[in-house]
Design a protein around this motif. Structure first.
Motif, PDB file in Angstrom:
ATOM      1  N   LEU A 733       4.914   0.016  -1.978  1.00  0.00           N
ATOM      2  CA  LEU A 733       5.873   1.067  -1.646  1.00  0.00           C
ATOM      3  C   LEU A 733       6.250   1.886  -2.872  1.00  0.00           C
ATOM      4  O   LEU A 733       6.388   3.116  -2.794  1.00  0.00           O
ATOM      5  CB  LEU A 733       7.126   0.439  -1.019  1.00  0.00           C
ATOM      6  CG  LEU A 733       6.952  -0.202   0.359  1.00  0.00           C
ATOM      7  CD1 LEU A 733       8.209  -0.962   0.771  1.00  0.00           C
ATOM      8  CD2 LEU A 733       6.619   0.854   1.409  1.00  0.00           C
ATOM      9  N   VAL A 734       6.427   1.215  -4.008  1.00  0.00           N
ATOM     10  CA  VAL A 734       6.775   1.945  -5.234  1.00  0.00           C
ATOM     11  C   VAL A 734       5.627   2.857  -5.642  1.00  0.00           C
ATOM     12  O   VAL A 734       5.843   4.010  -6.066  1.00  0.00           O
ATOM     13  CB  VAL A 734       7.142   0.961  -6.359  1.00  0.00           C
ATOM     14  CG1 VAL A 734       7.320   1.701  -7.675  1.00  0.00           C
ATOM     15  CG2 VAL A 734       8.429   0.205  -6.008  1.00  0.00           C
ATOM     16  N   ASP A 735       4.420   2.346  -5.525  1.00  0.00           N
ATOM     17  CA  ASP A 735       3.258   3.201  -5.831  1.00  0.00           C
ATOM     18  C   ASP A 735       3.212   4.400  -4.896  1.00  0.00           C
ATOM     19  O   ASP A 735       2.824   5.504  -5.290  1.00  0.00           O
ATOM     20  CB  ASP A 735       1.972   2.392  -5.702  1.00  0.00           C
ATOM     21  CG  ASP A 735       1.849   1.331  -6.791  1.00  0.00           C
ATOM     22  OD1 ASP A 735       2.562   1.464  -7.815  1.00  0.00           O
ATOM     23  OD2 ASP A 735       1.080   0.376  -6.603  1.00  0.00           O
ATOM     24  N   ALA A 736       3.616   4.173  -3.653  1.00  0.00           N
ATOM     25  CA  ALA A 736       3.599   5.255  -2.667  1.00  0.00           C
ATOM     26  C   ALA A 736       4.578   6.357  -3.030  1.00  0.00           C
ATOM     27  O   ALA A 736       4.379   7.526  -2.672  1.00  0.00           O
ATOM     28  CB  ALA A 736       3.891   4.713  -1.274  1.00  0.00           C
ATOM     29  N   LEU A 737       5.654   6.001  -3.724  1.00  0.00           N
ATOM     30  CA  LEU A 737       6.625   7.020  -4.126  1.00  0.00           C
ATOM     31  C   LEU A 737       6.002   8.054  -5.067  1.00  0.00           C
ATOM     32  O   LEU A 737       6.403   9.221  -5.078  1.00  0.00           O
ATOM     33  CB  LEU A 737       7.828   6.365  -4.808  1.00  0.00           C
ATOM     34  CG  LEU A 737       8.842   5.643  -3.915  1.00  0.00           C
ATOM     35  CD1 LEU A 737       9.929   5.014  -4.778  1.00  0.00           C
ATOM     36  CD2 LEU A 737       9.465   6.602  -2.910  1.00  0.00           C
ATOM     37  N   HIS A 738       5.045   7.600  -5.856  1.00  0.00           N
ATOM     38  CA  HIS A 738       4.445   8.471  -6.863  1.00  0.00           C
ATOM     39  C   HIS A 738       3.137   9.092  -6.415  1.00  0.00           C
ATOM     40  O   HIS A 738       2.547   9.859  -7.169  1.00  0.00           O
ATOM     41  CB  HIS A 738       4.203   7.675  -8.156  1.00  0.00           C
ATOM     42  CG  HIS A 738       5.444   7.023  -8.681  1.00  0.00           C
ATOM     43  ND1 HIS A 738       6.430   7.720  -9.350  1.00  0.00           N
ATOM     44  CD2 HIS A 738       5.866   5.726  -8.617  1.00  0.00           C
ATOM     45  CE1 HIS A 738       7.400   6.878  -9.679  1.00  0.00           C
ATOM     46  NE2 HIS A 738       7.080   5.669  -9.254  1.00  0.00           N
ATOM     47  N   CYS A 739       2.693   8.736  -5.217  1.00  0.00           N
ATOM     48  CA  CYS A 739       1.410   9.261  -4.742  1.00  0.00           C
ATOM     49  C   CYS A 739       1.644  10.497  -3.892  1.00  0.00           C
ATOM     50  O   CYS A 739       2.441  10.487  -2.963  1.00  0.00           O
ATOM     51  CB  CYS A 739       0.663   8.205  -3.921  1.00  0.00           C
ATOM     52  SG  CYS A 739       0.162   6.777  -4.912  1.00  0.00           S
ATOM     53  N   ASN A 745       5.626  11.012   4.161  1.00  0.00           N
ATOM     54  CA  ASN A 745       6.211   9.771   4.645  1.00  0.00           C
ATOM     55  C   ASN A 745       7.199   9.181   3.648  1.00  0.00           C
ATOM     56  O   ASN A 745       7.501   7.989   3.717  1.00  0.00           O
ATOM     57  CB  ASN A 745       5.110   8.737   4.921  1.00  0.00           C
ATOM     58  CG  ASN A 745       4.175   9.179   6.025  1.00  0.00           C
ATOM     59  OD1 ASN A 745       4.613   9.757   7.011  1.00  0.00           O
ATOM     60  ND2 ASN A 745       2.888   8.920   5.840  1.00  0.00           N
ATOM     61  N   ILE A 746       7.687  10.013   2.753  1.00  0.00           N
ATOM     62  CA  ILE A 746       8.563   9.480   1.712  1.00  0.00           C
ATOM     63  C   ILE A 746       9.862   8.927   2.285  1.00  0.00           C
ATOM     64  O   ILE A 746      10.419   7.969   1.771  1.00  0.00           O
ATOM     65  CB  ILE A 746       8.839  10.564   0.643  1.00  0.00           C
ATOM     66  CG1 ILE A 746       9.487   9.921  -0.594  1.00  0.00           C
ATOM     67  CG2 ILE A 746       9.693  11.685   1.199  1.00  0.00           C
ATOM     68  CD1 ILE A 746       9.548  10.857  -1.778  1.00  0.00           C
ATOM     69  N   GLN A 747      10.328   9.521   3.360  1.00  0.00           N
ATOM     70  CA  GLN A 747      11.549   8.997   3.995  1.00  0.00           C
ATOM     71  C   GLN A 747      11.312   7.586   4.525  1.00  0.00           C
ATOM     72  O   GLN A 747      12.160   6.703   4.385  1.00  0.00           O
ATOM     73  CB  GLN A 747      11.999   9.918   5.129  1.00  0.00           C
ATOM     74  CG  GLN A 747      12.434  11.294   4.673  1.00  0.00           C
ATOM     75  CD  GLN A 747      12.892  12.147   5.836  1.00  0.00           C
ATOM     76  OE1 GLN A 747      13.197  11.647   6.897  1.00  0.00           O
ATOM     77  NE2 GLN A 747      12.932  13.457   5.624  1.00  0.00           N
ATOM     78  N   THR A 748      10.158   7.373   5.132  1.00  0.00           N
ATOM     79  CA  THR A 748       9.830   6.036   5.636  1.00  0.00           C
ATOM     80  C   THR A 748       9.734   5.034   4.496  1.00  0.00           C
ATOM     81  O   THR A 748      10.210   3.894   4.598  1.00  0.00           O
ATOM     82  CB  THR A 748       8.511   6.083   6.412  1.00  0.00           C
ATOM     83  OG1 THR A 748       8.630   7.015   7.492  1.00  0.00           O
ATOM     84  CG2 THR A 748       8.153   4.716   6.962  1.00  0.00           C
ATOM     85  N   VAL A 749       9.141   5.454   3.381  1.00  0.00           N
ATOM     86  CA  VAL A 749       9.021   4.563   2.221  1.00  0.00           C
ATOM     87  C   VAL A 749      10.403   4.204   1.693  1.00  0.00           C
ATOM     88  O   VAL A 749      10.685   3.044   1.362  1.00  0.00           O
ATOM     89  CB  VAL A 749       8.159   5.231   1.128  1.00  0.00           C
ATOM     90  CG1 VAL A 749       8.172   4.395  -0.148  1.00  0.00           C
ATOM     91  CG2 VAL A 749       6.738   5.424   1.625  1.00  0.00           C
ATOM     92  N   LEU A 750      11.266   5.199   1.588  1.00  0.00           N
ATOM     93  CA  LEU A 750      12.630   4.925   1.125  1.00  0.00           C
ATOM     94  C   LEU A 750      13.350   3.965   2.077  1.00  0.00           C
ATOM     95  O   LEU A 750      14.085   3.066   1.645  1.00  0.00           O
ATOM     96  CB  LEU A 750      13.408   6.239   0.994  1.00  0.00           C
ATOM     97  CG  LEU A 750      12.980   7.161  -0.150  1.00  0.00           C
ATOM     98  CD1 LEU A 750      13.695   8.497  -0.057  1.00  0.00           C
ATOM     99  CD2 LEU A 750      13.246   6.513  -1.506  1.00  0.00           C
TER     100      LEU A 750
END
Length: 1430
Positions: A733-739, A745-750
Motif C-alpha cells: 500500500l505504501v508503494d502504491a502511494l508513490h506509484c 485509487n489513492i482514496q482506496t489506498v488511504l
C-alpha cells in the motif's frame, strides 16, 4: 281362470264367516290362526264389488262378534287387521261399519303402525302392506268422518316416533301422504304443534328421519299450513307472552327450518324480525342476530335479495351498544362469508368485521380477529388486504389476551398461505408476507412474558411454517421476508438468534464440565456448572423453572442423555438432528421425569430456525442466479449474512460454494460476502491464502467500503494481525502511494492504510513516519491546483473537489492511527494531530495547502470536527477548549448540508455513548437553524439525548452505582455557557438591542426548555425538579467562578448564568425554592477556576434588557412552564414545594452576589480533625443518594478529564480507557466553593468544611477524641434515647403533606448523634428523618406510642460533613448544614490539612489558608421537606 279363483275365494270367505259365526265362544288360537290365514289369503283375490257384501258380511260380523279387533295376540291382530283392510277395500266406498267398529279398526291399524319400528320382525312387510293400503285407499279420511281426531293425532305422533332413516322409501312416502291427506281435509292446532315439534327434533338429538318427515309434510301442505304457521310465528315475534304453545320458545328454530323447505310461508314473517333487532332486550337482539345470520348463511342469497331492509338492520348490529350482540354478529359474519364469499353484501360484512377489530371491548376485538383470520383462510386470494392489516395490528393491542389470540390465528393463516404457495395455488402476497414481520415486533412488547425472545424463538422454529414445507420452500419464504424486513425486524431476529447461539455455546461448556468425571464433584467445577446453568436458564421462557430442571438433570446418571445433547449440538443439518431428537424422545418416553424439559431443551439445541441446508440453498440460488429478481437477490444475501453471523458453523460443507461466489467476477453483493468474512472469519473454515489475492485487490482497487471490509476480513482470517501478512500488505500500500498508475485509487489506498492502523498498530508504526510525511506533505500542504495537475485522470462528480477528498481521507488515516481496535496499544503523541485539526477547523486547510473553493473548506472543517468527535472517546483529556468550541460551532456552519451532517453524526455517536455528553451542546446551536427540518431534528435529537442519558442516570442511582452530577444531562449547560461566553457574536456591553440578545441566547433557552420538559423523561416530574435544582446550582457555581481560559470572559460567564437563572424562574414559576439547589457542583478546571475576587464582578446585563429578552421567548417559556408541575407520578425523591415569589428570588440572587467570604468562609486545619472527619464521612457516603434536591451548599472545581474517565469505564460500561494528559497541579483541581444564596440573617454563623475531593483514606492519629466525637457522645445522653432505639426494626407510616397520605416503611437505623432515624420505604427509597418533626404512626405488631404532634424538636448536635462530592453526604440526602460556634471556628482555623496527593493521579495538591481561594456564603436554614414516596 281369474273368475274361478275369485269364486273359490268368495266361497271360502263365506264358509269361514259362517264357521266362526256358528261358534258360541271365541275359538282357540290355532283355529283362529288357521281360519284367518285362509281368509287373509282369499280376500286379495276379490275385486272391489258391492255385490260381494253378502259373502263377506258373515266374516266381518264374526270378527267383530268375537272381539278379535281387541285380541292381544300379535299374530291374530295382524291377520285381523289384514282382513279388515281387505274388507274395507272390497266394500269401499261404503263398508257399512258403525263408527265404533271403525274406531276399533283404526286402533288396530295404529297398533300395527307402532310396530313398524322393528324392521327385523318377520311381520314387518305385512305391516308395511297395511300402511300402504291405508295410504292408497285413503282410509284415514274415514277417521275424520267418524270424529276420530284423537286417533288422527295419535297416528301423527306414531308416524314421527317410528320413522327411521333405514326405513324403505315407500314407508316414508305412505306416512307423508297419509298426514298430508288429513291436513288437506282439516288443519288443527294440535297437528301443527306435532309437525313443528318434530321439525326441531334433529337439533335435540332425535332421529333425523322425523325432521325429514315433518319437512316433507310441510312441503306437501304449504298452502294449507301457511296461515296457521304465520299467525303462530308473528304472535311469537310481536307478543310471545300471549302465545300458549310450548313451541314459542323455539320459534326462531322453526323459522329457520321452514325457511329452508318452504320459504314462501314466511314472506310475511321475516320482515317482522326487524322489530327484534331493534328491541330493548339484549337477549332478544342476540337471538334475532343469530337467526338472521343463519338465514344469511343459507345458499341462494334469499335474505339478501328479498329482505334488503332486514340485512341493513342486521349490519347495524355490528356496532350495537351491547358487546354480546356484537359478538353474535361477528359469529354470524363468519358463517355468512364462508358460504357466500363473493358479492357486494359479503364485502359489506367484511367491512363490518374490520370495524370491530378496533372495538373498545377486548372480547369483541378477540372475536373479530378470529373471524377475520378464518375468513382469510377460507379465501386467501380474495380477502381484502386491509382486513389482514387491521387483524395484524391487533398484535399491538393493549390487551395481552387479544395479542395472544391474534398471534395464534395469524400464524394459522401464514402456514396455510405457505402451503398454498408451495403448491403454486397462489403467488406471493405482500399482506400475508407481512405477518411474520408483525410477529417479530412482538418481542418489543414488555407487558407479556410470552412474547419475549425466549418464547418467540419457539414460534419461529415450530409454528411459523407448516411441518410439511420443504427446506427449499422455507428458504424461499425467508428470502421473501427479508425483502420486507426493516432494521427493527432484523434487530429482533438477531436477538433471537444470538440468544440461541449463546445457549448452544453455554450448553457445550456445561456438557464438557459434566463429561469430566474426575473433577465433576469438585467445588470449583460445581460453581462453574452453576454459573453455566444460570446463563442457559435465561434463554428459557421460565428461567427459574428451567434452572430448577437443570439442577435435577445434573443429578441424572444416564450419560446417554448428555451424549445425545452433545450430538445434537454438533449436527448442523436439521433433518438429521430432528430424526435423532425424535428417536431420543421416543426412547425415553413420556413417563420419564424430565421428558417435558428434555423436549424443550433439545428443541433449543437444534438448528431449527436456520440450518446448513438453508445456507446450501441460498448459495445454490446465488451461484445459479435462480432468484431472477435483484430485490430477492439482495434479500438472500442479507439472509445469508444474518445466518452466518449468528451461526458460522452452518457454513460447514458449503465453504467451496462460498469461496466460488466470493471469487466470482464483479458481482453486486461482494461487499456483503466480505462482511461475512470480516465478522465471522475465525469461525469460517476458509484459508486466507485461497482468497488473499482478491482481498489485496480490493484493498488497492476496490471501493472504500470494500477496502475497509477486506482489511477486516484479512485480520479475521489471519488470526494474529501482527503476522507477516499485514507488513507485506502495508508495504504494498505504501508503494502504491508513490506509484503513478494507482493515482485514481489513492482514496482506496488511504482507506486501507487507516484500517491497518486500527487492526495492527505495531505494523503501521513501522512506516508511520513515511505515511504521515506523505499525507502532510503531499496531500495536506498541496494546493487544490497542484492536486488537480497531479490527478488529472481522477474524475469526480460530487460536490467537493478531488483534493478536498484526498485531504479528508488523509486525515482519516491519521485519526485512525490514534484509535486502534485493541485498547492495549496506547500512543501519547496526539498533540501534532490536534494542531492539524485546529488549523483545519479555523481555516479549512493546513498551512501551505490553500484551497480556493469555500465548499471544500467547509468539507475540511466538517471532517476535522468529526475527527474531534471520534478522538474524544479516548483522547478527550487532550482536546483543548478552543478545539472543543470550534467543533461545537460547526453546528452553525454557513452551509446547511454541513450543519446537517455534523448534527446527524453527533447524534449517532451520542446515541452509541461513543462521545462525551458535552458534545450535545451542538444541538442547542442548530436548534435555532433557519431550516425548519434541521431545527426540528435538532430539537428531537436534544430530547432523545436527554431521555437516554436521564434514563441511564436514574438507573445508576442504585447503591454502589452512583453517578456524579457531571453525568446528569443538565451538566451540558456548563460547556454551553463556556462556548457562548467565548463566541465572537457575544453582544457588546453597551448593546441594548433585544433582537441581538434574543438571537444570541436562543441556544441556552432551547437547552433549558428541553431539560425542564417532562415529555423528555417520560413524565417523571421529580427528575425534572432535580434537573432544575442541578441547573440552578450550576448557574450559582459559575457566578462564583471565573474563566480559566480567558479571565476577561468572566463577566460574560456571569451574564449568561444570571440569564439562565432568570429563565429558570420563568419556566418554573418558583415551583422549586432556591434553597433546594445542590450542595456541591463540580466544574471542569480546564474551563473554570475559583474567582480571585471575593464576590462576583459587576455584570453589564441590565435588568430591563433581561426582561425584554425573556419576553421574546415567552412562547417557549409558556410551553415549558405548562408542563412543569410540582410533582410527577413517578417521583422517588423529596422536593419541597414551598412557593417563593420571583421578587424574592431576585432578592435572594442579590444576596448571593454581595455576601463576602469574610462572613462565612472558613478553613479547616489539623490532621487529626481532617482524618476523623474523613473516617466518619466515608461511612455516610456509602449510604447516600446522589442528586437529591437539597439546599444549596458547596460546589467544587475539578479536572474534567477524570470525570470522563469515570464515565467511560464505569457509567457507560465501556472498557476502553480514556488517555489522560499530564497537567501541572492546580488549586482548581480540588478546591470547593460555596454557591448558596442567603435567605435568612440568622445563619451568619453557619459554615461548611472544605475538603479535598481526592482524600479517600482516614488514618486517625492520636488517642484524643475529636470535638465532633465528643459532641456525638453528648447527643447519645439525651432523654428518650432508649425509646428511639426501640423503633429500629419496626414498621411505621409517615404522613406526606404533599401527597396527603401515609407512606409505609421500616425503621432500619437510629443515629443518636443527630437524633434521626433511617427509614427504608416499601418502594426501595431510603431516607433519614427526625421523627420528632414528622407525623407518623406505628403499623407493626408491637404497640408503640405515636409521636405527639406538638412535641418539640430535640436539640441537634453539631457535626461536620464531608463536602467533597456533589450532593449532601448524609445517608438520606437531606441537607442540613452543620452549625459551628465561633469558638469552634477559631479552633479549627488554627490547624492545616495535609492532602493525600497520591490519590489524585499523582498530583500533590493542598489547600492554602488564603481566604481568596474559598468563597463561602450564608445559607438559609433548612426547611423541612414534604415527603412524597410511592
Amino acid at each position: 281362470m281369474r273368475e274361478a279363483d275369485a269364486n273359490a275365494a268368495q266361497r271360502l270367505i263365506s264358509d269361514i264367516g259362517n264357521q266362526l259365526g256358528a261358534l258360541k265362544s271365541r275359538p282357540n288360537k290355532d283355529l283362529l290362526v288357521k281360519l284367518l290365514r285362509q281368509a287373509a289369503s282369499a280376500l286379495p283375490e276379490l275385486d272391489q264389488l258391492a255385490s260381494l257384501k253378502p259373502a263377506i258380511k258373515p266374516l266381518s260380523d264374526s270378527l267383530v262378534q268375537h272381539h278379535l279387533l281387541e285380541h292381544k295376540d300379535k299374530d291374530i291382530r295382524l291377520l285381523v287387521a289384514i282382513c279388515f283392510c281387505e274388507i274395507i277395500r272390497i266394500l269401499a266406498p261404503n263398508p257399512d261399519f258403525t263408527d265404533s267398529v271403525f274406531k276399533d279398526i283404526f286402533k288396530l291399524f295404529l297398533s300395527l303402525f307402532v310396530e313398524l319400528a322393528d324392521t327385523k320382525s318377520p311381520y314387518f312387510s305385512r305391516r308395511l302392506k297395511v300402511l300402504e293400503t291405508v295410504n292408497k285407499l285413503k282410509f284415514c279420511v274415514l277417521m275424520l268422518d267418524t270424529g276420530s281426531e284423537d286417533l288422527v293425532l295419535k297416528m301423527f305422533n306414531t308416524f314421527f316416533n317410528v320413522v327411521r332413516e333405514h326405513h324403505p322409501q315407500s314407508l316414508f312416502t305412505a306416512m307423508s301422504s297419509i298426514m298430508a291427506l288429513i291436513l288437506k281435509e282439516k288443519v288443527s292446532e294440535p297437528l301443527i304443534d306435532v309437525i313443528l315439534q318434530n321439525l326441531l327434533k334433529e337439533g335435540k338429538g332425535a332421529s333425523p328421519a322425523a325432521s325429514q318427515l315433518a319437512v316433507s309434510v310441510i312441503e306437501n301442505c304449504e298452502v294449507e299450513l301457511e296461515h296457521h304457521v304465520r299467525e303462530f310465528l308473528i304472535s311469537c315475534i310481536l307478543n310471545r307472552d300471549a302465545v300458549r304453545s310450548i313451541l314459542k320458545e323455539f320459534y326462531h328454530e322453526i323459522i329457520f327450518e321452514i325457511f329452508q323447505c318452504a320459504p314462501k310461508m314466511l314472506l310475511a314473517v321475516i320482515p317482522s324480525l326487524t322489530q327484534e333487532l331493534l328491541a330493548d332486550q339484549v337477549d332478544v337482539r342476540i337471538k334475532a342476530v343469530n337467526l338472521i345470520g343463519r338465514l344469511l348463511a343459507l345458499p341462494g342469497h334469499r335474505i339478501v335479495k328479498e329482505y334488503h331492509p332486514l340485512l341493513i338492520e342486521f349490519l347495524k348490529r355490528f356496532s350495537d351498544k351491547s358487546a354480546e350482540v356484537r359478538l353474535s354478529a361477528l359469529s354470524c359474519a363468519k358463517v355468512f362469508y364462508t358460504t357466500n364469499p363473493l358479492g357486494t353484501k359479503s364485502l359489506e360484512v367484511l367491512t363490518a368485521v374490520e370495524g370491530r377489530l378496533l372495538d373498545f371491548d377486548d372480547r369483541v376485538r378477540t372475536q373479530a380477529v378470529v373471524v377475520a383470520c378464518d375468513l382469510a383462510k377460507a379465501n386467501l386470494k380474495f380477502v381484502p388486504p386491509d382486513l389482514i392489516y387491521q387483524a395484524a395490528e391487533r398484535l399491538r393491542d393493549k390487551k395481552v389476551s387479544v395479542r395472544k389470540k391474534a398471534l395464534q390465528k395469524l400464524l394459522e393463516i401464514y402456514r396455510d398461505y405457505c402451503s398454498k404457495c408451495s403448491g403454486s395455488s397462489i403467488k406471493p402476497i405482500d399482506h400475508f408476507e407481512q405477518i411474520p414481520c408483525r410477529v417479530l415486533m412482538l418481542c418489543y412488547d414488555k407487558d407479556c412474558k410470552d412474547f419475549r425472545p425466549q418464547n418467540m424463538e419457539l414460534v419461529l422454529a415450530e409454528e411459523l411454517f407448516p411441518v410439511s414445507l420443504s427446506i427449499e420452500e422455507k428458504t424461499r419464504q425467508w428470502i421473501l421476508l427479508f425483502s420486507l424486513f426493516n432494521s427493527s425486524h432484523l434487530k429482533v431476529l438477531n436477538i433471537i438468534l444470538s440468544q440461541k447461539r449463546r445457549l448452544q455455546a453455554e450448553m457445550q461448556v456445561y456438557l464438557s464440565l459434566h463429561k469430566n468425571e474426575e473433577s465433576f464433584g469438585s467445588e470449583e467445577v460445581q460453581k462453574r456448572i452453576q454459573a453455566s446453568v444460570a446463563k442457559m436458564s435465561a434463554s428459557f421462557p421460565d428461567s427459574s423453572k428451567a434452572e430448577e430442571s437443570f439442577h435435577k438433570l445434573n443429578l441424572v446418571k444416564d450419560n446417554n442423555i448428555f451424549t445425545t445433547l452433545e450430538q445434537l449440538l454438533d449436527e448442523v443439518a436439521i433433518k438429521d438432528t430432528e430424526t435423532k431428537r425424535d428417536n431420543f424422545l421416543r426412547k425415553i418416553g413420556d413417563r420419564h421425569p424430565h421428558s417435558g424439559f428434555l423436549k424443550l431443551l433439545t428443541t433449543k439445541c437444534l438448528f431449527n430456525i436456520f440450518s446448513s441446508e438453508h445456507v446450501h440453498c441460498i448459495l445454490d440460488g446465488l451461484l445459479n442466479a435462480n432468484f431472477g429478481d435483484d430485490n430477492l437477490e439482495d434479500s438472500s444475501i442479507k439472509l445469508l449474512l444474518t445466518i452466518i453471523c449468528a451461526f458460522p458453523s452452518l457454513l460447514k460443507g458449503s465453504e467451496k460454494k462460498f469461496q466460488l461466489l466470493l471469487l466470482e467476477g464483479k458481482i453486486p453483493f461482494n461487499e456483503e460476502l466480505i462482511q461475512m468474512l470480516a465478522k465471522e472469519g475465525p469461525h469460517i473454515h476458509i484459508k486466507l491464502s485461497d482468497i488473499y489475492p482478491s482481498l489485496e485487490r480490493w484493498c488497492l482497487e476496490g471501493t472504500h467500503s470494500q477496502s475497509k471490509l477486506a482489511i477486516s476480513a484479512i485480520a479475521a482470517l489471519s488470526g494474529t494481525p501482527d503476522q507477516h501478512i499485514f507488513p507485506e500488505l502495508l508495504k504494498t500500500l505504501v508503494d502504491a502511494l508513490h506509484c503513478g498508475h494507482v493515482e485514481r485509487n489513492i482514496q482506496t489506498v488511504l482507506q486501507s492504510l487507516g484500517c491497518i492502523a486500527q487492526h495492527s498498530p505495531s505494523t503501521f508504526e513501522s512506516q508511520e513516519q513515511e505515511i504521515s510525511k506523505y499525507i502532510v506533505g503531499k496531500i495536506f500542504r498541496s494546493t487544490d491546483v497542484e492536486m488537480l495537475n497531479n490527478l488529472d485522470s481522477f474524475n469526480d462528480t460530487s460536490g467537493n473537489s478531488i483534493s478536498c477528498k484526498l485531504k479528508i481521507f488523509g486525515l482519516k488515516v491519521l485519526v485512525k492511527s490514534f484509535l486502534p481496535h485493541r485498547t492495549t496499544h496506547a500512543r501519547h503523541d496526539v498533540n501534532h494531530l490536534l494542531d492539524l485539526l485546529s488549523e483545519m477547523l479555523e481555516k479549512g486547510y493546513v498551512s501551505d495547502g490553500r484551497i480556493s473553493r469555500e465548499v471544500d473548506k467547509a468539507h475540511i472543517r466538517l471532517a476535522a470536527a468529526k475527527s474531534v468527535l471520534r478522538l474524544s472517546r479516548r483522547w478527550d483529556l487532550h482536546i483543548p477548549p478552543h478545539i472543543f468550541r470550534l467543533t461545537i460551532l460547526m453546528a452553525k456552519a454557513s452551509l446547511s448540508f454541513i450543519r446537517r451532517s455534523f448534527i446527524d453524526k453527533t447524534y449517532k455517536l451520542l446515541k452509541q455513548h461513543a462521545v462525551p455528553s458535552k458534545y450535545a451542546c451542538a444541538f442547542a446551536f442548530s436548534a435555532s437553524d433557519s431550516l425548519n427540518d434541521l431545527q426540528e431534528d435538532s430539537l428531537k435529537y436534544m430530547a432523545e439525548f436527554i431521555r437516554e442519558y436521564s434514563r441511564k442516570f436514574r438507573i445508576c442511582q442504585a447503591p454502589n452505582k452512583q453517578l456524579g452530577v457531571t453525568e446528569h444531562p443538565a451538566y451540558i449547560v456548563v460547556f454551553l455557557i463556556h462556548v457562548l461566553a467565548h463566541h465572537s457574536d457575544f453582544p457588546p456591553g453597551d448593546c441594548e438591542d433585544e433582537e441581538i440578545y434574543s438571537q444570541f441566547l436562543s441556544p441556552l433557552v432551547f437547552t433549558l426548555q428541553a431539560l425542564v420538559n417532562s415529555s423528555s423523561v417520560d413524565g417523571d416530574m421529580d427528575f425534572v425538579n432535580g434537573a432544575v435544582s442541578c441547573l440552578r446550582s450550576i448557574f450559582y457555581a459559575i457566578m462564583r467562578a471565573e474563566d480559566a481560559v480567558d479571565v476577561h470572559k468572566t463577566p460574560k460567564l456571569h451574564i449568561l448564568a444570571d440569564f439562565g437563572i432568570s429563565i429558570l424562574n420563568e419556566f418554573n414559576h418558583s415551583a422549586i425554592p432556591v434553597s433546594h439547589t445542590l450542595r456541591l457542583i463540580l466544574l471542569p478546571s480546564s474551563l473554570y477556576r475559583i474567582s480571585a475576587a471575593g464576590k462576583r464582578e459587576e455584570c453589564h446585563f441590565k435588568a430591563k434588557i433581561a426582561k425584554s429578552v425573556i419576553s421574546s421567548f415567552q412562547s417557549q417559556i409558556f410551553q415549558s412552564s405548562s408542563m412543569f408541575v410540582k410533582h410527577g407520578k413517578k417521583s422517588e425523591g423529596d422536593v419541597s414545594q414551598t412557593g417563593i415569589k420571583k421578587s424574592a428570588l431576585r432578592k435572594n440572587d442579590d444576596s448571593f452576589i454581595n455576601v463576602t467570604k469574610e462572613q462565612s468562609g472558613i478553613f479547616v486545619h489539623g490532621k487529626e480533625t481532617h482524618e476523623t472527619l474523613n473516617q466518619e464521612n466515608q461511612t455516610k457516603q456509602r449510604k447516600k443518594r446522589t442528586l437529591s434536591p437539597s439546599p444549596p451548599g458547596s460546589l467544587e472545581l475539578h479536572n474534567e478529564f477524570f470525570i470522563y474517565d469515570e464515565q467511560e469505564d464505569g457509567a457507560l460500561g465501556n472498557s476502553e480507557p480514556v488517555i489522560a494528559r499530564n497537567q501541572p497541579p492546580s488549586s482548581c483541581d480540588s478546591v470547593t466553593i460555596k454557591s448558596s444564596p442567603s435567605l435568612q440573617e440568622g445563619l451568619k454563623d453557619s459554615a461548611s468544611l472544605i475538603l479535598n475531593r481526592t482524600v479517600r483514606k482516614s488514618n486517625v492519629a492520636g488517642d484524643h477524641p475529636s470535638k465532633f466525637t465528643r459532641a456525638a457522645a453528648f447527643c447519645s445522653l439525651k432523654d428518650g434515647r432508649s425509646k428511639s432505639q426501640k423503633l429500629v426494626g419496626k414498621r411505621i407510616k409517615l404522613w406526606s403533606t404533599v401527597g396527603e397520605c401515609y407512606y409505609s416503611g421500616t425503621v432500619v437505623g437510629f443515629d443518636c448523634g443527630k437524633d434521626t432515624h433511617k427509614i427504608s420505604y416499601d418502594n426501595g427509597v431510603v431516607e433519614v428523618v427526625s421523627l420528632k418533626t414528622e407525623n407518623w404512626k406505628t403499623i407493626s405488631i408491637d404497640s408503640l406510642p405515636e409521636k405527639e404532634p406538638n412535641s418539640s424538636n430535640s436539640e441537634h448536635c453539631d457535626y461536620v460533613r464531608d463536602q467533597s462530592k456533589m450532593v449532601d453526604p448524609s445517608p438520606d440526602g437531606v441537607s442540613q448544614q452543620g452549625q459551628f460556634s465561633n469558638k469552634r471556628k477559631g479552633n479549627i482555623l488554627k490547624k492545616g490539612i495535609p492532602l493525600a496527593g497520591k490519590e489524585n493521579k499523582g498530583h500533590k495538591v493542598s489547600i492554602d489558608t488564603s481566604a481568596s481561594e474559598v468563597i463561602n456564603t450564608n445559607e438559609e436554614s433548612i426547611a423541612r421537606r414534604n415527603r412524597r414516596r410511592k
